[in-house]
Write a protein that holds these residues in place. Sequence first.
Motif, short mmCIF file in Angstrom:
data_model
loop_
_atom_site.label_atom_id
_atom_site.label_comp_id
_atom_site.label_asym_id
_atom_site.label_seq_id
_atom_site.Cartn_x
_atom_site.Cartn_y
_atom_site.Cartn_z
N PHE A 1 0.82 -1.21 0.00
CA PHE A 1 0.00 0.00 0.00
C PHE A 1 0.86 1.26 0.00
O PHE A 1 0.52 2.26 -0.63
CB PHE A 1 -0.94 0.00 1.21
CG PHE A 1 -2.18 -0.82 1.00
CD1 PHE A 1 -3.19 -0.39 0.16
CD2 PHE A 1 -2.32 -2.04 1.63
CE1 PHE A 1 -4.33 -1.14 -0.03
CE2 PHE A 1 -3.46 -2.81 1.45
CZ PHE A 1 -4.46 -2.36 0.61
N LEU A 2 1.99 1.22 0.69
CA LEU A 2 2.89 2.38 0.71
C LEU A 2 3.48 2.63 -0.67
O LEU A 2 3.55 3.79 -1.13
CB LEU A 2 4.01 2.14 1.73
CG LEU A 2 5.03 3.27 1.90
CD1 LEU A 2 4.34 4.53 2.38
CD2 LEU A 2 6.14 2.85 2.86
N ILE A 3 3.90 1.56 -1.35
CA ILE A 3 4.43 1.72 -2.71
C ILE A 3 3.36 2.29 -3.64
O ILE A 3 3.63 3.20 -4.45
CB ILE A 3 4.94 0.36 -3.23
CG1 ILE A 3 6.22 -0.04 -2.49
CG2 ILE A 3 5.21 0.41 -4.72
CD1 ILE A 3 7.39 0.89 -2.75
N LEU A 4 2.14 1.78 -3.56
CA LEU A 4 1.04 2.31 -4.39
C LEU A 4 0.79 3.78 -4.12
O LEU A 4 0.58 4.57 -5.04
CB LEU A 4 -0.23 1.49 -4.14
CG LEU A 4 -0.23 0.04 -4.66
CD1 LEU A 4 -1.49 -0.67 -4.21
CD2 LEU A 4 -0.12 0.02 -6.18
N PHE A 5 0.82 4.16 -2.85
CA PHE A 5 0.58 5.56 -2.49
C PHE A 5 1.69 6.46 -3.04
O PHE A 5 1.43 7.53 -3.61
CB PHE A 5 0.51 5.69 -0.97
CG PHE A 5 0.41 7.11 -0.49
CD1 PHE A 5 -0.79 7.80 -0.58
CD2 PHE A 5 1.53 7.75 0.04
CE1 PHE A 5 -0.87 9.12 -0.14
CE2 PHE A 5 1.45 9.06 0.47
CZ PHE A 5 0.25 9.75 0.39
N ILE A 6 2.95 6.03 -2.89
CA ILE A 6 4.08 6.84 -3.37
C ILE A 6 4.02 6.99 -4.89
O ILE A 6 4.16 8.11 -5.43
CB ILE A 6 5.41 6.20 -2.95
CG1 ILE A 6 5.57 6.29 -1.42
CG2 ILE A 6 6.59 6.88 -3.63
CD1 ILE A 6 6.78 5.56 -0.89
N PHE A 7 3.78 5.90 -5.60
CA PHE A 7 3.70 5.97 -7.06
C PHE A 7 2.53 6.83 -7.51
O PHE A 7 2.65 7.60 -8.47
CB PHE A 7 3.59 4.57 -7.65
CG PHE A 7 4.92 3.92 -7.95
CD1 PHE A 7 5.56 4.16 -9.15
CD2 PHE A 7 5.54 3.11 -7.02
CE1 PHE A 7 6.79 3.58 -9.43
CE2 PHE A 7 6.76 2.53 -7.29
CZ PHE A 7 7.40 2.75 -8.50
N ALA A 8 1.38 6.71 -6.86
CA ALA A 8 0.22 7.52 -7.23
C ALA A 8 0.51 9.00 -7.01
O ALA A 8 0.15 9.85 -7.85
CB ALA A 8 -0.99 7.09 -6.41
N THR A 9 1.17 9.33 -5.91
CA THR A 9 1.51 10.73 -5.63
C THR A 9 2.46 11.28 -6.67
O THR A 9 2.26 12.40 -7.20
CB THR A 9 2.14 10.83 -4.23
OG1 THR A 9 1.24 10.31 -3.25
CG2 THR A 9 2.47 12.28 -3.89
N ILE A 10 3.50 10.50 -7.00
CA ILE A 10 4.46 10.95 -8.02
C ILE A 10 3.79 11.11 -9.37
O ILE A 10 4.01 12.10 -10.09
CB ILE A 10 5.63 9.95 -8.11
CG1 ILE A 10 6.43 9.96 -6.80
CG2 ILE A 10 6.53 10.28 -9.28
CD1 ILE A 10 7.53 8.92 -6.75
N LEU A 11 2.93 10.15 -9.73
CA LEU A 11 2.26 10.20 -11.03
C LEU A 11 1.34 11.41 -11.14
O LEU A 11 1.33 12.11 -12.15
CB LEU A 11 1.47 8.91 -11.24
CG LEU A 11 0.80 8.74 -12.61
CD1 LEU A 11 1.86 8.75 -13.71
CD2 LEU A 11 0.01 7.45 -12.66
#
Length: 661
Positions: A25-35
Amino acid sequence: MGKSKEQRIKNLKRNRIWPSVLGLFLILFIFATILIAVMTASAADIVNRKLVDSVITTTKVAELFENYDSGNGESIEQTVLSHIDVLDEIDAVAVIDADENPVWSSNGTYPDTDRLTSTELLHGIAEQEIRVIINDDKDQLFTIDGEGIIINESAVEAFKDTLNAEELNVTDPFGGMTLWIVIPVNDLDVMVLNNIQIYVQDFAMIMVYLAFFGILLAVFVLYYLISLIGVVLEVRRTTKIIYTDMVTGGDNWLSFIKKGTKLLKKNRNGKKNYAVLHLEMRKYRSFCTCFGVIKGQELIENLYNILKKEIKRKEVMAYQENAAFGLLLIYTEKDELEARIRRIETLLSGALPGMKMYFGTGVYLVQTGEDDLEQLCNNAMIACEMAGEETENKTAYFDVEMNNQKLWERRVEDDMERALANKEFQVYLQPKISTSREVLGGAEALVRWIHPTEGFISPNRFIPIFEKNGFILKLDDYMLEEIARVQSEWLAEGRSLVPISVNISRAHFTREDLAEHICAIVDKYQVPHDVIELELTESAFFDDKSVLLDTVKKLRDAGFPVSMDDFGAGYSSLNSLKEMQIDVLKIDADFFRGVEAEERGLLIVSEVIGLAKKLNMKIVAEGIESKEQVEFLTEQECDLIQGYFYAKPMPVAEFAEKYSV
């Protein structure tokens, strides 16, 4: 199962999964924020470039009017049309004069000039200020001067509010926005209408970023999903190991308790009758001694497989330890349950063809609402234990008395050390009377427990417990020392001494220095060894025979008389007489009880007395209660008689007073 153990198992299963889930979930959140940040920045850059291009185009159009002079006869239309290449880049041009009067329009349309003051139009001519009108709104989106583009935040908000206006094509995913850009030139305001279009190709970089981050995200997500699946499989494998028995390969005791407790909790209404069984194979250790531990484990596995076939739906079973199994069975009637137990025992007995096996079964009938399976199994185990070690298939049901007995054993074990320190164990003496002169010929030391709250406790209530837990060793030493002390006091008082026999339990004969140990206790009181008779039971002969024979020889060499108690109670009496040199033979009291005593029993006693005489042994008959028995023993020349006919066991002081020793 203990709470700490249960918690450790839960932690083992839970803590290894959640870190991976949270990491995903942390990886998904970080990638979504960057995207989102990249897409927002790219979209803003596209809009900014479109606006700058529009301003540049508008500036080119305005430059056409810098040298316009109405006095030379050239019309505005001629001036503008001479630069068709510039007009192709815009939608319309409108010009008004300083008095806000329309001068010329390329398509006959003008912005709403009523909303623009002449001061605003003329302001900033020297700085070449450029105004932008959004959909005829007087608010400026931005201005361009020597310092660059200056964003008008309030105008941006106004622009957002116009998203539902007809001028904007909001239905097209890649639409545009219509802007009037006003540039003051000389005495004129040149107004240029720009329809800014945003096309799919404008988002090429965003699509590249999106594809890159999408691939990168997919790689990370796939990696974490694979890791998470691996963790889940590992937890399942670990859980299976936790609940698998290493001997049988089936469910172990933890699994049995877990599954059985769940079944009992579902049956709180008592619709089904459950019985807890503790089934164990008799003499399993002897089997392992004869055939080896590996064969013993193979036998356990075989027994487990037989039992597993007998287990029905909503029943459970598991191997516990030492050839013992726990079962939770459903039954309708007690008779039907007993028949099923007999069938199971019969099947198990046939596990090894040609070899007879015996089983003991303890049963606890579960009451409505009971779900503590560990306690219920303990009750069944108590029932099996109380049934004894007989070599036969035997079923015992748990009752309250069994539990009371266990509670009593627990209390005895809690109090025994304190009782020994406080001398609650008191010495009683039972006289041995000579048949020739009917005078005192000796005595036997017997222990009695005077408990501070329970009062007088009979030996049969605590001696078996002490023999089982090993405390009998301390009690024997205590009794030996007490008798040595009493004999020492009587000797100091000038009294005549008679031999007093003291029991030495078979557990003592595990130590090779027993003779030295006994000598050390007695010699502390300077008592002659011949007045303390050491009495051992015939059962001691079944332990390490070489140690026993060597110890007896050492004791006799040290001057201690040695007697064999309960002669005839075992199965190798004559053999023990052949191999072991003893001084006194005590005939078991059972020879004088029962209907056969007058015939076969007395005949055997007569022959035993004759045999002992030939072996130079003294004979003591214990448990004598009638005159006829005394007369018979006197006739057979028995040396000493001990029993209620003459006296019961009595305290030392009473004994000394009565027999004037």
